[in-house]
Design an enzyme around this catalytic site. Sequence first.
Site, PDB file in Angstrom:
ATOM      1  N   SER A  15       0.857  -1.192   0.000  1.00 41.36           N
ATOM      2  CA  SER A  15       0.000   0.000   0.000  1.00 41.36           C
ATOM      3  C   SER A  15       0.896   1.247   0.000  1.00 41.36           C
ATOM      4  CB  SER A  15      -0.941  -0.012   1.202  1.00 41.36           C
ATOM      5  OG  SER A  15      -0.205   0.076   2.396  1.00 41.36           O
ATOM      6  N   THR A  49       1.216   4.319   1.633  1.00 46.53           N
ATOM      7  CA  THR A  49       1.852   4.878   2.826  1.00 46.53           C
ATOM      8  C   THR A  49       2.816   3.882   3.455  1.00 46.53           C
ATOM      9  OG1 THR A  49      -0.086   6.270   3.206  1.00 46.53           O
ATOM     10  CG2 THR A  49       1.423   6.004   5.056  1.00 46.53           C
ATOM     11  N   CYS A  50       2.439   2.621   3.501  1.00 48.85           N
ATOM     12  CA  CYS A  50       3.310   1.596   4.083  1.00 48.85           C
ATOM     13  C   CYS A  50       4.605   1.460   3.287  1.00 48.85           C
ATOM     14  CB  CYS A  50       2.597   0.247   4.121  1.00 48.85           C
ATOM     15  SG  CYS A  50       1.097   0.227   5.108  1.00 48.85           S
ATOM     16  N   THR A  51       4.483   1.491   1.971  1.00 47.68           N
ATOM     17  CA  THR A  51       5.612   1.228   1.084  1.00 47.68           C
ATOM     18  C   THR A  51       6.509   2.444   0.879  1.00 47.68           C
ATOM     19  OG1 THR A  51       4.317  -0.465  -0.031  1.00 47.68           O
ATOM     20  CG2 THR A  51       6.209   0.394  -1.231  1.00 47.68           C
TER      21      THR A  51
END
Length: 176
Positions: free
Chosen positions: A59, A61-63
Amino acid sequence: MSDLVNKKFPAGDYKFQYIAISQSDADSESCKMPQTVEWSKLISENKKVIITGAPAAFSPTCTVSHIPGYINYLDELVKEKEVDQVIVVTVDNPFANQAWAKSLGVKDTTHIKFASDPGCAFTKSIGFELAVGDGVYWSGRWAMVVENGIVTYAAKETNPGTDVTVSSVESVLAHL
């Protein structure tokens, strides 16, 4: 900060799965079978552990904003801050987590593991889940530091879709 701070890590009977990555297979598309690890064993065998929850592998923001910080600071965390393990927790399956770790440049899981929390069981037990639908839960975005079995830092983002503040590696570094 969470009410988990200054308490024993709540390992319960929870387990996670991850797939090891080594230098010899880091660039390969091959996949090993997942290993199952008990949280209690991981915590008892390591003096200092950082655990961070991410809503979803791959995703935005996570990545882009959350997990790369832990990878970029891994040498400092291990060598200067004496962190034994960094655990990235999602509810994704171990194969997706391994592919995500490789896509982020992880070439060795000796000190960083991308863990699958089946059914969000562990994450729900600590109150850091994210309800995304009718009975569907993902991990929220959060961070925790465990030293000698005691939680010394634990915080969850209020807006996990976009915020990376209390769960950032910089915030964790400030609490080591």
